[in-house]
Design a protein around this motif. Sequence first.
Motif, PDB file in Angstrom:
ATOM      1  N   CYS A   1       1.553  -0.817  -0.029  1.00 46.45           N
ATOM      2  CA  CYS A   1      -0.181   0.145   0.099  1.00 46.45           C
ATOM      3  C   CYS A   1       0.757   1.064  -0.030  1.00 46.45           C
ATOM      4  CB  CYS A   1      -0.340  -0.197   1.343  1.00 46.45           C
ATOM      5  SG  CYS A   1      -1.811   1.607   1.203  1.00 46.45           S
ATOM      6  N   ILE A   2       1.125   2.321  -1.189  1.00 48.01           N
ATOM      7  CA  ILE A   2       1.466   3.280  -0.969  1.00 48.01           C
ATOM      8  C   ILE A   2       0.661   3.989  -0.267  1.00 48.01           C
ATOM      9  CG2 ILE A   2       2.434   5.384  -2.561  1.00 48.01           C
ATOM     10  CD1 ILE A   2       2.371   2.632  -4.623  1.00 48.01           C
ATOM     11  N   ALA A   3       1.382   5.154   0.684  1.00 48.69           N
ATOM     12  CA  ALA A   3       0.311   5.710   1.476  1.00 48.69           C
ATOM     13  C   ALA A   3       1.254   8.028   0.706  1.00 48.69           C
ATOM     14  CB  ALA A   3       1.316   5.764   2.418  1.00 48.69           C
TER      15      ALA A   3
ATOM     16  N   ASP B   1      -1.704  -1.220  -3.974  1.00 53.75           N
ATOM     17  CA  ASP B   1      -3.333  -0.216  -3.090  1.00 53.75           C
ATOM     18  C   ASP B   1      -2.960   1.244  -3.031  1.00 53.75           C
ATOM     19  OD1 ASP B   1      -5.407  -1.772  -2.992  1.00 53.75           O
ATOM     20  OD2 ASP B   1      -4.356  -2.619  -1.333  1.00 53.75           O
ATOM     21  N   SER B   2      -3.243   2.192  -3.078  1.00 52.28           N
ATOM     22  CA  SER B   2      -3.128   3.262  -2.549  1.00 52.28           C
ATOM     23  C   SER B   2      -3.716   4.556  -1.742  1.00 52.28           C
ATOM     24  CB  SER B   2      -2.607   4.535  -3.929  1.00 52.28           C
ATOM     25  OG  SER B   2      -3.813   4.271  -4.467  1.00 52.28           O
ATOM     26  N   PHE B   3      -3.057   4.918  -0.408  1.00 56.59           N
ATOM     27  CA  PHE B   3      -4.178   6.207  -0.065  1.00 56.59           C
ATOM     28  C   PHE B   3      -4.042   6.978  -0.051  1.00 56.59           C
ATOM     29  CE2 PHE B   3      -4.408   7.880   4.569  1.00 56.59           C
ATOM     30  CZ  PHE B   3      -5.873   7.923   4.602  1.00 56.59           C
ATOM     31  N   VAL B   4      -3.645   8.246  -0.144  1.00 59.50           N
ATOM     32  CA  VAL B   4      -3.783   9.509  -0.322  1.00 59.50           C
ATOM     33  C   VAL B   4      -4.606  10.045   0.810  1.00 59.50           C
ATOM     34  CG1 VAL B   4      -3.531  11.786  -2.813  1.00 59.50           C
ATOM     35  CG2 VAL B   4      -3.163   9.157  -3.120  1.00 59.50           C
ATOM     36  N   PHE B   5      -4.219  11.083   0.966  1.00 62.68           N
ATOM     37  CA  PHE B   5      -4.696  12.209   1.639  1.00 62.68           C
ATOM     38  C   PHE B   5      -4.087  13.467   1.665  1.00 62.68           C
ATOM     39  CE2 PHE B   5      -0.530  10.949   3.865  1.00 62.68           C
ATOM     40  CZ  PHE B   5      -0.200  11.978   4.561  1.00 62.68           C
TER      41      PHE B   5
END
Length: 332
Positions: free
Chosen positions: A8-10, A34-38
């Motif tokens: 998972c790429i943040a 997957d990616s988690f972008v904030f």
Amino acid sequence: SCTATKICIASDSTVAALYLQEVVSVLRPEYQVDSFVFHAGEEHKNLDTVRDFYRMLIEKHYSRKDLLLALGGGVVGDLCGFTAATYLRGIDFIQVPTTLLAQVDSSVGGKTGVDFEQFKNMVGAFHQPRLVYMNMQTLSTLNNELFTCGMGEILKSALIYDAAFYQWLGEHRHEVLARDHEALAHMVRECCRIKSEVVESDPTEQGIRAILNFGHTIGHAVEKLMHFTMLHGQCVGIGMAAAAWLSFQKGLLKDNEYQLILELNRYYGLPDHVEGLRTEDILQAMASDKKASDGNTKFILLDRIGHAVIETLPIASLKGAAESILKEETAH
């Protein structure tokens, strides 16, 4: 040797727009990605963002053998590292720092954390990345202000530990500011060497590692009082100017050394003054810092360029140092 099947790429909204697709395409043949972008910004480095990240990892069935990857600057690295340290009591993560500051500072040393209300890095853990991958190409998209921020941390590293490297930074300043790849690679490598040598001798900050806080005691106070409208590296620049002033006042640094420090700070675009603050507020902010106790704080001084000393000083005795960085009209 990596047994992970999922990564998972943040990342944050700024960096994701530039590099996320490229990193995904490199990893995708081998892994489920997957990616988690904030949202970009220090104000999102908090437990609310971590909670969203946990939820996503749980929903996507991330296990202890999977990997997180931090793609971005210090905020992303700190937040992703803290999530990795605490999700399932700790899973592996990789740092891919894209800013100069993150490459030379936060990606090395294993400190992770998030801010709590107005308190910076109040919640955190020591969690070493499995790998730190740096690509100098990412520095070409960095704006000047952020590049300058990294230079604050680089000048600091040289000042506390390596006089020859400090001299190199003076002699090669044109190449560095022109972002010559070879000069940048040498500079980043030297900084990582300095930081890793210091950290390896004191991984959990019991003693010598404290020298890495040179410029940070007053710098963090300024950062907090300016409500994070000034960038971390700029605040460190101001803190270094104050600490150099105190070192000079105590007779540890010669006048020409003090002047050189101010001159090189200015050359690399770092401020040495701040407007609109009061001395009392800076002292008060230092007193509530997590490193302060009983009205005293560990303060890092220089006894020559390239060598730091740790002293425990009463916060009240730092009044002159705080005044030295305030614009004259606000010092009263």
